[in-house]
Design a protein around this motif. Structure first.
Motif, PDB file in Angstrom:
ATOM      1  N   MET A   1       0.850  -1.166   0.000  1.00  0.00           N
ATOM      2  CA  MET A   1       0.000   0.000   0.000  1.00  0.00           C
ATOM      3  C   MET A   1       0.905   1.241   0.000  1.00  0.00           C
ATOM      4  O   MET A   1       1.797   1.351   0.822  1.00  0.00           O
ATOM      5  N   ASN A   2       0.661   2.145  -0.926  1.00  0.00           N
ATOM      6  CA  ASN A   2       1.498   3.333  -1.012  1.00  0.00           C
ATOM      7  C   ASN A   2       0.830   4.527  -0.309  1.00  0.00           C
ATOM      8  O   ASN A   2      -0.311   4.451   0.139  1.00  0.00           O
ATOM      9  N   SER A   3       1.558   5.617  -0.235  1.00  0.00           N
ATOM     10  CA  SER A   3       1.083   6.773   0.534  1.00  0.00           C
ATOM     11  C   SER A   3      -0.162   7.403  -0.076  1.00  0.00           C
ATOM     12  O   SER A   3      -1.017   7.912   0.658  1.00  0.00           O
ATOM     13  N   ASP A   4      -0.306   7.356  -1.402  1.00  0.00           N
ATOM     14  CA  ASP A   4      -1.506   7.920  -2.024  1.00  0.00           C
ATOM     15  C   ASP A   4      -2.753   7.131  -1.629  1.00  0.00           C
ATOM     16  O   ASP A   4      -3.813   7.715  -1.406  1.00  0.00           O
ATOM     17  N   GLN A   5      -2.605   5.838  -1.531  1.00  0.00           N
ATOM     18  CA  GLN A   5      -3.734   5.009  -1.120  1.00  0.00           C
ATOM     19  C   GLN A   5      -4.145   5.343   0.315  1.00  0.00           C
ATOM     20  O   GLN A   5      -5.329   5.514   0.604  1.00  0.00           O
ATOM     21  N   THR A  43     -10.656   9.788  -5.328  1.00  0.00           N
ATOM     22  CA  THR A  43      -9.821   9.984  -6.507  1.00  0.00           C
ATOM     23  C   THR A  43      -8.355   9.717  -6.181  1.00  0.00           C
ATOM     24  O   THR A  43      -7.652   9.036  -6.946  1.00  0.00           O
ATOM     25  N   GLN A  44      -7.897  10.207  -5.050  1.00  0.00           N
ATOM     26  CA  GLN A  44      -6.504  10.003  -4.654  1.00  0.00           C
ATOM     27  C   GLN A  44      -6.239   8.523  -4.398  1.00  0.00           C
ATOM     28  O   GLN A  44      -5.191   7.993  -4.776  1.00  0.00           O
ATOM     29  N   ALA A  45      -7.184   7.853  -3.761  1.00  0.00           N
ATOM     30  CA  ALA A  45      -7.022   6.427  -3.490  1.00  0.00           C
ATOM     31  C   ALA A  45      -6.983   5.623  -4.791  1.00  0.00           C
ATOM     32  O   ALA A  45      -6.174   4.693  -4.935  1.00  0.00           O
ATOM     33  N   LEU A  46      -7.840   5.981  -5.746  1.00  0.00           N
ATOM     34  CA  LEU A  46      -7.829   5.297  -7.038  1.00  0.00           C
ATOM     35  C   LEU A  46      -6.515   5.520  -7.774  1.00  0.00           C
ATOM     36  O   LEU A  46      -5.980   4.608  -8.412  1.00  0.00           O
ATOM     37  N   TYR A  47      -5.973   6.725  -7.675  1.00  0.00           N
ATOM     38  CA  TYR A  47      -4.672   7.016  -8.267  1.00  0.00           C
ATOM     39  C   TYR A  47      -3.598   6.129  -7.618  1.00  0.00           C
ATOM     40  O   TYR A  47      -2.763   5.545  -8.295  1.00  0.00           O
ATOM     41  N   GLY A  48      -3.662   6.020  -6.303  1.00  0.00           N
ATOM     42  CA  GLY A  48      -2.712   5.172  -5.589  1.00  0.00           C
ATOM     43  C   GLY A  48      -2.854   3.714  -5.973  1.00  0.00           C
ATOM     44  O   GLY A  48      -1.854   3.002  -6.118  1.00  0.00           O
ATOM     45  N   ASP A  49      -4.094   3.261  -6.158  1.00  0.00           N
ATOM     46  CA  ASP A  49      -4.332   1.882  -6.584  1.00  0.00           C
ATOM     47  C   ASP A  49      -3.719   1.635  -7.962  1.00  0.00           C
ATOM     48  O   ASP A  49      -3.066   0.605  -8.192  1.00  0.00           O
ATOM     49  N   ALA A  50      -3.924   2.585  -8.879  1.00  0.00           N
ATOM     50  CA  ALA A  50      -3.381   2.443 -10.229  1.00  0.00           C
ATOM     51  C   ALA A  50      -1.852   2.448 -10.203  1.00  0.00           C
ATOM     52  O   ALA A  50      -1.201   1.680 -10.927  1.00  0.00           O
ATOM     53  N   GLU A  52       0.038   1.497  -7.744  1.00  0.00           N
ATOM     54  CA  GLU A  52       0.456   0.219  -7.160  1.00  0.00           C
ATOM     55  C   GLU A  52       0.359  -0.901  -8.197  1.00  0.00           C
ATOM     56  O   GLU A  52       1.241  -1.744  -8.287  1.00  0.00           O
ATOM     57  N   GLU A  53      -0.719  -0.889  -8.983  1.00  0.00           N
ATOM     58  CA  GLU A  53      -0.899  -1.889 -10.026  1.00  0.00           C
ATOM     59  C   GLU A  53       0.216  -1.802 -11.064  1.00  0.00           C
ATOM     60  O   GLU A  53       0.724  -2.824 -11.521  1.00  0.00           O
ATOM     61  N   SER A  54       0.599  -0.575 -11.431  1.00  0.00           N
ATOM     62  CA  SER A  54       1.637  -0.418 -12.448  1.00  0.00           C
ATOM     63  C   SER A  54       2.994  -0.892 -11.940  1.00  0.00           C
ATOM     64  O   SER A  54       3.836  -1.339 -12.717  1.00  0.00           O
ATOM     65  N   ARG A  55       3.218  -0.816 -10.659  1.00  0.00           N
ATOM     66  CA  ARG A  55       4.469  -1.310 -10.076  1.00  0.00           C
ATOM     67  C   ARG A  55       4.540  -2.831 -10.112  1.00  0.00           C
ATOM     68  O   ARG A  55       5.616  -3.407 -10.219  1.00  0.00           O
ATOM     69  N   LYS A  56       3.385  -3.478  -9.992  1.00  0.00           N
ATOM     70  CA  LYS A  56       3.345  -4.931  -9.970  1.00  0.00           C
ATOM     71  C   LYS A  56       3.586  -5.543 -11.340  1.00  0.00           C
ATOM     72  O   LYS A  56       4.080  -6.650 -11.450  1.00  0.00           O
ATOM     73  N   GLN A  57       3.232  -4.809 -12.392  1.00  0.00           N
ATOM     74  CA  GLN A  57       3.392  -5.338 -13.740  1.00  0.00           C
ATOM     75  C   GLN A  57       4.809  -5.091 -14.246  1.00  0.00           C
ATOM     76  O   GLN A  57       5.381  -4.052 -13.993  1.00  0.00           O
ATOM     77  N   PRO A  58       5.358  -6.087 -14.967  1.00  0.00           N
ATOM     78  CA  PRO A  58       6.742  -5.966 -15.453  1.00  0.00           C
ATOM     79  C   PRO A  58       6.922  -4.925 -16.534  1.00  0.00           C
ATOM     80  O   PRO A  58       6.191  -4.420 -17.171  1.00  0.00           O
TER      81      PRO A  58
END
Length: 58
Positions: A1-5, A43-50, A52-58
């Motif tokens: 979980m990142n700070s934006d989330q 909106t900020q939480a959704l940005y954080g979710d996105a 986080e998702e981009s970090r997980k993908q290679p």
């Protein structure tokens, strides 16, 4: 979980409490401000979710 989330979820909770307080006291301005805070937090939480998702993908 990142700070934006985390910040987004906290902002959502603060907004919900403010909206409930405004509704309970009959103060439409406070209620509306709370709803806006909820949207901003969401909106900020959704940005954080996105992010986080981009970090997980290679």
């Amino acid at each position: 979980m990142n700070s934006d989330q985390v910040k987004g979820r906290i902002e959502q909770a603060k907004g919900k409490m403010k909206a409930i307080f405004g509704k309970g006291t009959g103060n439409k301005k406070t209620e509306l401000a709370g709803k806006i805070e909820q949207i901003v937090g969401s909106t900020q939480a959704l940005y954080g979710d996105a992010k986080e998702e981009s970090r997980k993908q290679p």
